[in-house]
Design an enzyme around this catalytic site. Structure first.
Site, PDB file in Angstrom:
ATOM      1  N   TYR A 108      -2.422  -2.803   5.765  1.00  0.00           N
ATOM      2  CA  TYR A 108      -2.979  -1.759   4.886  1.00  0.00           C
ATOM      3  C   TYR A 108      -4.499  -1.669   5.002  1.00  0.00           C
ATOM      4  CZ  TYR A 108       1.582  -1.448   2.528  1.00  0.00           C
ATOM      5  OH  TYR A 108       2.911  -1.268   2.239  1.00  0.00           O
ATOM      6  N   ASP A 129       9.689  -4.150  -4.452  1.00  0.00           N
ATOM      7  CA  ASP A 129      10.348  -2.973  -5.045  1.00  0.00           C
ATOM      8  C   ASP A 129      11.866  -3.131  -5.036  1.00  0.00           C
ATOM      9  OD1 ASP A 129       8.011  -1.763  -5.686  1.00  0.00           O
ATOM     10  OD2 ASP A 129       8.493   0.161  -4.757  1.00  0.00           O
TER      11      ASP A 129
END
Ligand code: NAD
Length: 358
Positions: free
Chosen positions: A141, A251
């Protein structure tokens, strides 16, 4: 010395759930005479509308001086077309980066009373209690170089997945220490079969295992872990992973427990300064209706008391009160199996009542 807390409600249900957490915090401050200095400020789209920026310098400076930040949620369709630098999510990304919040702790647990709200079979998720430790400030990222190259044929794009030894060691240390305090098992997750950076990650984590003889270390490939989390989640105690894989796995783990409205998170730096937020977003679809579940935010307050504010006992009191709240049958709309439910604004006073009654 007083401890400083910054509350940033943000947008949508962020405002409603932080208001519940603040009610609990205000009660604790007065009941236990805590020397806490609490400030509340805007971030995200709300701040953009007032100040033209999702995170003003004032907020950033106060955040830097705070021991704990209670962050609601940011974002919403109103701000979706803004330039990248003005988008509400920048508030989160800048705070993480500026405060060096490299360790993201995401517990995923199930109250067995709520098993029917989970999409997974009861016998598979019964007693679920996992901690995912995700590296938050490195990896693909943030890796450089990165680009979309559109003036070549064919156009292409690339990112860089990079970790140095220090980055791996500091996140692995958080994970080993957490496993030591919990069930004594740590699973390190990567793709060592195809990525050099993962091979390196595995060797660094393996080397550290000798300093933690009480922790049983295992390694798993990320695609397998995604599957195992659904097939047999109770094999895990603590999972440690990189920014990218940790994002996806946390998640999946959050989904197991039924409602995203139940799960807290902490992002810490090496000085125990932390940002505490629910795993969910600003939920524009239900914002302003007084039906959001504020438990994730209240549980995030408990994590702040535990990790940044030296109040382990009070953290336990909140966690136990949340357990009793569920056992007593209180349900917000997202976890109710009938047409009856309590409102967001009613939850804090019930939790406070349970704490008062011991
Ligand atoms: P979301 O988490 O906001 O909502 C997903 C679904 O879960 C919705 O149906 C929502 O109603 C429900 N939900 C979420 N929290 C709930 C709660 N506490 N109680 C009951 N139901 C709840 O995710 P999304 O819809 O993908 O994103 C909405 C906005 O939030 C977007 O702008 C997104 O960028 C932003 N977002 C912010 C954060 C953050 O601030 N950390 C995280 C994720 C998404």
């Amino acid at each position: 010395m007083s401890k400083k807390i910054l509350i940033t409600p943000g947008d949508g249900i962020g405002k409603e759930v932080t208001s519940s957490a603040k009610e609990v915090l205000d009660f604790l401050i007065s009941e236990y005479q805590l020397n806490f200095d609490v400030t509340q400020m805007d971030v995200g789209g709300t701040s953009y509308n007032k100040n033209g920026s999702p995170l003003t310098d004032d907020v950033l400076n106060i955040a830097k001086e705070s021991d704990a930040i209670l962050f609601g949620a940011v974002g919403g369709p109103e701000w979706d077309d803004l330039d990248w630098d003005s988008r509400p999510e920048q508030a989160l990304l800048i705070l993480r980066k500026e405060l060096g919040l490299f360790a993201n702790l995401r517990p995923a647990f199930l109250f067995n009373e709520l098993a029917s709200a989970s999409p997974i079979k009861n016998e598979i998720i019964k007693d679920l209690d996992i901690l995912i430790v995700r590296e938050l400030t490195g990896g693909i990222y943030f890796g450089e170089p990165r680009a979309i190259v559109s003036d070549e044929t064919p156009p292409y794009a690339f990112n860089t997945m990079i970790y140095n030894e220090d980055e791996i060691k500091r996140i692995a240390k958080v994970a080993f220490e957490s496993a030591k305090k919990r069930g004594g098992k740590l699973c390190s997750v990567e793709k060592a079969n195809v990525l050099e950076v993962s091979k390196f990650w595995r060797s660094v984590v393996s080397d550290m295992a000798k300093d933690y003889p009480e922790v049983e270390l295992s390694h798993q490939l990320a695609d397998n872990t995604a599957m195992q989390l659904v097939l047999n989640p109770n094999q895990f105690d603590v999972i440690v992973s990189s920014n990218l894989f940790g994002d996806i796995l946390s998640d999946i783990a959050a989904t197991l427990s039924g409602s995203i409205g139940m799960l807290p998170s902490a992002s810490l730096n090496s000085s125990s300064q932390g940002m505490y937020e629910p795993c969910h977003g600003s939920a524009p679809d239900i914002a302003g209706q007084d039906i959001a579940n504020p438990i994730a935010m209240i549980a995030s307050l408990a994590m702040a008391l535990r990790h940044s504010l030296d109040q382990q006992d009070l953290a336990d009191k909140i966690d136990n009160a949340i357990k009793s709240f569920i056992q007593q049958g209180h349900r917000t709309k997202d976890i109710s199996t009938t047409a009856d439910y309590i409102k967001t604004s009613e939850v804090a006073s019930i939790i406070i009542g349970i704490i008062k009654n011991g």
